[in-house]
Design a protein around this motif. Structure first.
Motif, PDB file in Angstrom:
ATOM      1  N   VAL A   1       0.831  -1.202   0.000  1.00 34.61           N
ATOM      2  CA  VAL A   1       0.000   0.000   0.000  1.00 34.61           C
ATOM      3  C   VAL A   1       0.872   1.261   0.000  1.00 34.61           C
ATOM      4  N   ALA A   2       2.044   1.176   0.602  1.00 36.75           N
ATOM      5  CA  ALA A   2       2.940   2.336   0.683  1.00 36.75           C
ATOM      6  C   ALA A   2       3.500   2.744  -0.674  1.00 36.75           C
ATOM      7  N   TRP A   3       3.560   1.843  -1.634  1.00 34.84           N
ATOM      8  CA  TRP A   3       4.093   2.120  -2.976  1.00 34.84           C
ATOM      9  C   TRP A   3       5.524   2.643  -2.918  1.00 34.84           C
ATOM     10  N   GLY A   4       6.283   2.261  -1.900  1.00 30.57           N
ATOM     11  CA  GLY A   4       7.663   2.732  -1.773  1.00 30.57           C
ATOM     12  C   GLY A   4       7.775   4.105  -1.141  1.00 30.57           C
ATOM     13  N   ASN A   5       6.659   4.699  -0.768  1.00 28.78           N
ATOM     14  CA  ASN A   5       6.662   6.017  -0.127  1.00 28.78           C
ATOM     15  C   ASN A   5       6.709   5.871   1.392  1.00 28.78           C
ATOM     16  N   ARG A   6       6.888   6.977   2.069  1.00 32.05           N
ATOM     17  CA  ARG A   6       6.915   6.980   3.527  1.00 32.05           C
ATOM     18  C   ARG A   6       5.501   6.817   4.074  1.00 32.05           C
ATOM     19  N   TYR A   7       5.424   6.258   5.257  1.00 31.14           N
ATOM     20  CA  TYR A   7       4.143   6.158   5.936  1.00 31.14           C
ATOM     21  C   TYR A   7       4.362   6.285   7.429  1.00 31.14           C
ATOM     22  N   SER A   8       3.301   6.654   8.125  1.00 32.05           N
ATOM     23  CA  SER A   8       3.346   6.851   9.562  1.00 32.05           C
ATOM     24  C   SER A   8       2.368   5.913  10.238  1.00 32.05           C
ATOM     25  N   VAL A   9       2.768   5.424  11.391  1.00 32.20           N
ATOM     26  CA  VAL A   9       1.855   4.636  12.217  1.00 32.20           C
ATOM     27  C   VAL A   9       1.391   5.563  13.331  1.00 32.20           C
ATOM     28  N   LEU A  10       0.099   5.829  13.361  1.00 33.99           N
ATOM     29  CA  LEU A  10      -0.481   6.703  14.377  1.00 33.99           C
ATOM     30  C   LEU A  10      -1.003   5.807  15.486  1.00 33.99           C
ATOM     31  N   LYS A  11      -0.209   5.667  16.518  1.00 31.56           N
ATOM     32  CA  LYS A  11      -0.502   4.743  17.611  1.00 31.56           C
ATOM     33  C   LYS A  11      -1.795   5.102  18.318  1.00 31.56           C
ATOM     34  N   LYS A  12      -2.640   4.089  18.541  1.00 33.41           N
ATOM     35  CA  LYS A  12      -3.909   4.303  19.244  1.00 33.41           C
ATOM     36  C   LYS A  12      -3.682   4.948  20.603  1.00 33.41           C
TER      37      LYS A  12
END
Length: 165
Positions: free
Chosen positions: A74-85
């Motif tokens: 899903v990231a397609w090689g881009n950055r992503y963030s995990v927004l912790k609950k």
């Protein structure tokens, strides 16, 4: 609220998405959202068209599908963030309820509307129980500000013309 950034599927243990965390994928001009169902997979609302999985937009038509895919895909090689609950200011639903509902929706096709039923509405509704999209609200605020300055500019021109001649 801190967010961990990743660039690939090799994640440090403390930065792994927990069940029920929001995952925010950077698409440049916008963010795409999903819900982590385990440390490597996300359930998200995306294009129902199988040929458009790598198109510029997450959903390019009026129909969308709920899919379970690898976070790295899903990231397609881009950055992503995990927004912790646990770091969210809003009250979150129970992780087991989030995961059950997310998994039950996989494969469902539904209508898509950028302003009212997009991937962020979908993910936030699963996590918080409210279909909210902060991106749409921020864009509306920016549009109001731009409109205000546009009106002020036109008014200033009119006043200038009146006094000039």
């Amino acid at each position: 609220m801190a967010a961990a950034l990743f660039e690939d599927d090799y994640l440090e243990e403390e930065k792994v998405a927990d069940r029920g965390d929001l995952v925010e994928f950077d698409r440049g001009l916008y963010k795409h959202y999903g819900v982590a169902v385990d440390s490597k997979h996300v359930v998200h609302l995306t294009s129902a068209d199988p040929g458009s999985s790598r198109c510029k937009f997450s959903c390019a038509g009026p129909k969308a599908e709920v899919k379970k895919e690898r976070i790295s895909q899903v990231a397609w090689g881009n950055r992503y963030s995990v927004l912790k609950k646990r770091e969210q200011e809003e009250a979150c639903r129970n992780s087991n309820s989030i995961i059950r509902d997310a998994e039950d929706m996989v494969g469902m096709k539904m209508s898509y509307n950028l302003l009212e039923k997009n991937c962020e509405h979908f993910a936030r509704n699963l996590v918080f129980g409210v279909p909210k999209c902060k991106q749409v609200a921020q864009a509306a605020d920016k549009a109001k500000i731009a409109s205000f300055f546009g009106i002020m500019f036109v008014a200033a021109l009119a006043i200038f013309k009146i006094f000039r001649g």
